[in-house]
Design a protein around this motif. Structure first.
Motif, mmCIF file in Angstrom:
data_model
loop_
_atom_site.group_PDB
_atom_site.id
_atom_site.type_symbol
_atom_site.label_atom_id
_atom_site.label_comp_id
_atom_site.label_asym_id
_atom_site.label_seq_id
_atom_site.Cartn_x
_atom_site.Cartn_y
_atom_site.Cartn_z
ATOM 1 N N ASN A 134 -2.010 -9.269 -37.046
ATOM 2 C CA ASN A 134 -2.242 -9.187 -35.764
ATOM 3 C C ASN A 134 -0.327 -9.490 -36.175
ATOM 4 O OD1 ASN A 134 -3.511 -7.322 -34.928
ATOM 5 N ND2 ASN A 134 -4.377 -8.349 -33.254
ATOM 6 N N LEU A 135 -0.006 -11.264 -36.217
ATOM 7 C CA LEU A 135 1.330 -12.294 -36.335
ATOM 8 C C LEU A 135 2.001 -11.391 -37.554
ATOM 9 C CD1 LEU A 135 -1.317 -15.279 -37.234
ATOM 10 C CD2 LEU A 135 -0.210 -14.725 -35.327
ATOM 11 N N VAL A 136 1.333 -10.703 -38.692
ATOM 12 C CA VAL A 136 2.665 -9.856 -39.563
ATOM 13 C C VAL A 136 2.898 -8.565 -38.438
ATOM 14 C CG1 VAL A 136 3.199 -9.013 -41.386
ATOM 15 C CG2 VAL A 136 1.514 -10.036 -41.781
ATOM 16 N N THR A 137 2.652 -7.910 -36.855
ATOM 17 C CA THR A 137 3.315 -7.416 -36.498
ATOM 18 C C THR A 137 3.803 -7.838 -35.543
ATOM 19 O OG1 THR A 137 0.926 -5.731 -37.301
ATOM 20 C CG2 THR A 137 2.798 -5.312 -35.293
ATOM 21 N N ILE A 138 3.612 -8.692 -35.590
ATOM 22 C CA ILE A 138 4.453 -9.092 -33.934
ATOM 23 C C ILE A 138 5.831 -9.776 -34.801
ATOM 24 C CG2 ILE A 138 4.697 -11.249 -33.247
ATOM 25 C CD1 ILE A 138 1.356 -11.345 -32.696
ATOM 26 N N MET A 139 5.808 -10.549 -36.602
ATOM 27 C CA MET A 139 7.356 -10.650 -37.063
ATOM 28 C C MET A 139 8.095 -9.712 -36.926
ATOM 29 S SD MET A 139 7.226 -14.037 -37.039
ATOM 30 C CE MET A 139 8.566 -14.062 -37.487
ATOM 31 N N ILE A 140 7.090 -8.344 -37.424
ATOM 32 C CA ILE A 140 8.101 -7.562 -37.710
ATOM 33 C C ILE A 140 9.495 -7.327 -36.061
ATOM 34 C CG2 ILE A 140 7.809 -4.978 -38.026
ATOM 35 C CD1 ILE A 140 5.688 -5.375 -39.767
ATOM 36 N N PHE A 141 8.430 -6.456 -35.392
ATOM 37 C CA PHE A 141 8.720 -6.721 -34.087
ATOM 38 C C PHE A 141 10.171 -7.802 -33.245
ATOM 39 C CE2 PHE A 141 4.931 -3.767 -32.707
ATOM 40 C CZ PHE A 141 5.819 -2.861 -32.390
ATOM 41 N N PHE A 142 9.573 -9.138 -33.672
ATOM 42 C CA PHE A 142 10.611 -10.414 -34.308
ATOM 43 C C PHE A 142 11.577 -9.952 -34.765
ATOM 44 C CE2 PHE A 142 12.613 -13.863 -35.796
ATOM 45 C CZ PHE A 142 12.921 -14.415 -34.916
ATOM 46 N N THR A 143 11.417 -9.258 -35.490
ATOM 47 C CA THR A 143 12.859 -9.115 -36.333
ATOM 48 C C THR A 143 13.638 -8.054 -35.893
ATOM 49 O OG1 THR A 143 11.862 -9.241 -38.702
ATOM 50 C CG2 THR A 143 13.400 -8.007 -38.582
ATOM 51 N N PHE A 144 12.955 -6.901 -35.327
ATOM 52 C CA PHE A 144 13.436 -5.259 -34.708
ATOM 53 C C PHE A 144 14.041 -6.388 -33.372
ATOM 54 C CE2 PHE A 144 10.684 -2.605 -36.344
ATOM 55 C CZ PHE A 144 11.725 -2.369 -37.178
ATOM 56 N N GLY A 145 13.859 -7.235 -32.577
ATOM 57 C CA GLY A 145 14.267 -8.243 -31.397
ATOM 58 C C GLY A 145 15.977 -8.688 -31.422
ATOM 59 N N VAL A 146 15.500 -9.395 -32.855
ATOM 60 C CA VAL A 146 16.768 -10.151 -33.931
ATOM 61 C C VAL A 146 18.043 -9.059 -34.508
ATOM 62 C CG1 VAL A 146 17.330 -11.824 -35.755
ATOM 63 C CG2 VAL A 146 15.759 -12.364 -34.417
ATOM 64 N N ILE A 147 17.593 -8.226 -34.566
ATOM 65 C CA ILE A 147 18.714 -7.217 -35.093
ATOM 66 C C ILE A 147 19.117 -6.707 -33.671
ATOM 67 C CG2 ILE A 147 18.659 -4.700 -35.879
ATOM 68 C CD1 ILE A 147 17.062 -5.486 -37.795
ATOM 69 N N ILE A 148 18.622 -6.069 -32.695
ATOM 70 C CA ILE A 148 19.400 -5.757 -31.287
ATOM 71 C C ILE A 148 20.356 -6.675 -31.054
ATOM 72 C CG2 ILE A 148 18.826 -4.879 -29.049
ATOM 73 C CD1 ILE A 148 16.004 -4.314 -29.989
ATOM 74 N N PHE A 149 19.594 -7.945 -30.650
ATOM 75 C CA PHE A 149 20.243 -9.094 -30.455
ATOM 76 C C PHE A 149 21.348 -9.613 -31.078
ATOM 77 C CE2 PHE A 149 17.478 -12.183 -31.165
ATOM 78 C CZ PHE A 149 17.900 -13.865 -31.567
ATOM 79 N N THR A 150 21.296 -9.298 -32.049
ATOM 80 C CA THR A 150 22.864 -9.734 -33.029
ATOM 81 C C THR A 150 23.862 -8.717 -32.991
ATOM 82 O OG1 THR A 150 21.348 -9.091 -34.645
ATOM 83 C CG2 THR A 150 21.081 -11.234 -34.347
ATOM 84 N N THR A 151 23.788 -7.348 -32.296
ATOM 85 C CA THR A 151 24.122 -6.412 -33.278
ATOM 86 C C THR A 151 24.972 -6.649 -32.054
ATOM 87 O OG1 THR A 151 22.460 -5.264 -34.253
ATOM 88 C CG2 THR A 151 24.735 -4.097 -33.857
ATOM 89 N N PHE A 152 24.237 -6.375 -30.605
ATOM 90 C CA PHE A 152 25.369 -6.223 -29.466
ATOM 91 C C PHE A 152 24.758 -7.451 -28.560
ATOM 92 C CE2 PHE A 152 22.387 -2.548 -29.979
ATOM 93 C CZ PHE A 152 23.367 -1.512 -29.396
ATOM 94 N N ARG A 153 26.666 -7.769 -28.336
ATOM 95 C CA ARG A 153 26.591 -8.703 -28.271
ATOM 96 C C ARG A 153 26.943 -10.092 -26.411
ATOM 97 N NH1 ARG A 153 31.433 -9.328 -32.770
ATOM 98 N NH2 ARG A 153 30.577 -8.834 -34.437
ATOM 99 N N SER A 154 26.559 -10.831 -26.433
ATOM 100 C CA SER A 154 26.612 -10.873 -25.176
ATOM 101 C C SER A 154 28.244 -10.883 -25.016
ATOM 102 C CB SER A 154 25.783 -12.230 -24.184
ATOM 103 O OG SER A 154 26.594 -13.114 -24.996
ATOM 104 N N THR A 155 29.447 -11.633 -24.846
ATOM 105 C CA THR A 155 30.663 -11.726 -24.845
ATOM 106 C C THR A 155 31.232 -10.133 -24.734
ATOM 107 O OG1 THR A 155 30.478 -11.276 -26.981
ATOM 108 C CG2 THR A 155 30.633 -13.315 -25.571
ATOM 109 N N GLU A 156 31.177 -9.075 -25.021
ATOM 110 C CA GLU A 156 31.235 -7.603 -25.161
ATOM 111 C C GLU A 156 32.055 -7.252 -23.706
ATOM 112 O OE1 GLU A 156 30.478 -5.637 -27.884
ATOM 113 O OE2 GLU A 156 31.530 -6.441 -29.559
ATOM 114 N N SER A 157 30.808 -6.764 -22.687
ATOM 115 C CA SER A 157 30.396 -6.139 -21.473
ATOM 116 C C SER A 157 28.945 -6.096 -21.061
ATOM 117 C CB SER A 157 30.886 -4.728 -21.549
ATOM 118 O OG SER A 157 29.810 -4.031 -22.678
ATOM 119 N N ILE A 158 28.702 -5.925 -19.834
ATOM 120 C CA ILE A 158 28.113 -6.540 -19.102
ATOM 121 C C ILE A 158 26.649 -5.672 -19.683
ATOM 122 C CG2 ILE A 158 26.237 -5.705 -17.163
ATOM 123 C CD1 ILE A 158 29.079 -6.537 -15.821
ATOM 124 N N ILE A 159 26.645 -4.229 -20.052
ATOM 125 C CA ILE A 159 25.544 -3.202 -21.192
ATOM 126 C C ILE A 159 25.611 -4.308 -21.985
ATOM 127 C CG2 ILE A 159 25.579 -1.015 -21.527
ATOM 128 C CD1 ILE A 159 25.717 -1.062 -18.579
#
Length: 285
Positions: A134-159
């Motif tokens: 399960n730890l491997v599965t968790i880290m796969i989801f962690f990678t998806f989370g990182v990709i999302i928040f590095t792609t969509f920047r908090s400085t661009e718009s509220i959305i």
């Protein structure tokens, strides 16, 4: 190849081609080296965490994008060129962290398979195997989370900021679960099977990190509450006009920085355990 024997007769002689065997041998050596030096993955992740915390901060403050007194990591990494450096380093770090979890999974699995399957520990062994996978599965989801928040920047718009926050929340939640699961497996490997050592450094660094994560989460929402939707304005966060609530925001940014930097310490703990392991050649992937 044809040759002439002593009786004058033509004899066909076949010479073995060692090209394929040589190629297979080189591939086997490369495969063995990758396993043997798998500790490079957590080591790189540890170094990368420090770089992604420092480099975007230096660039954003140098160009005047953010206030030099503890801005949010997301704000420091929200402007070029630091944003590109942060995204590249963090995505590679997340992928390497997933590889680390996979190698660690194989290592723990080998430990469990090498133990005698007596009635006393068989149920516990099954539980630990399940947690280990399960730890491997968790880290796969962690990678998806990182990709999302590095792609969509908090400085661009509220959305964009909301999507960024979702990705960050997913990554943080997965990281917390991974820390708890790793501490559990390391602790009981030593207590039940006397394998490796007590994870004291891992427990201390992870405990501080979990406290920092909890503090960041609570103060983040508190800062959002007291400032309203102004909180999603990067200029407002950088120049935070209210001195009383600014202290609350500073707690948010400092705890975020601490929790990020402590990921480096956790990776170093895994690096040390993987580096000391001498039976990688006995593990198949």
């Amino acid at each position: 190849m044809d040759t002439i024997n002593e009786n004058g007769q033509s004899v066909s002689v076949t010479i073995a081609n060692d090209g394929n065997n040589g190629s297979k041998q080189r591939k086997k050596q490369l495969y063995s080296s990758i396993k043997k030096y798998s500790w490079i993955f957590p080591l790189y992740s540890s170094i990368s965490i420090v770089l992604m915390s420092v480099v975007p901060y230096i660039t954003s403050t140098y160009y005047g994008y953010t206030d030099p007194i503890f801005p949010l990591v997301s704000d420091s990494a929200g402007y070029p060129p630091g944003a590109s450096i942060f995204a590249l380093l963090f995505i590679i770090e997340a992928i390497f962290a997933t590889f680390t979890s996979w190698f660690r999974y194989k290592q723990v699995k080998y430990y469990l398979q090498s133990q005698s399957k007596d009635d006393q520990n068989v149920n516990f062994s099954k539980k630990l195997r399940s947690i280990n996978w399960n730890l491997v599965t968790i880290m796969i989801f962690f990678t998806f989370g990182v990709i999302i928040f590095t792609t969509f920047r908090s400085t661009e718009s509220i959305i964009m900021a909301l999507i960024h926050s979702f990705g960050a929340a997913l990554a943080v939640m997965c990281l917390a679960l991974y820390l708890l699961g790793t501490i559990y497996s390391c602790w009981y490997l030593y207590k039940v099977y006397n394998i490796e050592s007590l994870p004291i450094s891992l427990i201390v660094s992870s405990s501080i990190q979990l406290i920092a994560i909890t503090t960041f989460t609570l103060t983040f929402f508190a800062s959002w509450y007291v400032s309203g939707f102004n909180f999603f304005d990067p200029y407002f966060r950088s120049k935070w006009p209210d001195n009383e609530t600014r202290t609350l925001f500073l707690v948010t940014s400092i705890s975020e920085t601490i929790s990020l930097l402590l990921v480096s310490t956790v990776n170093l703990c895994l690096f040390n355990r993987m580096r000391k392991f001498k039976d990688w050649d006995k593990i198949r992937f």
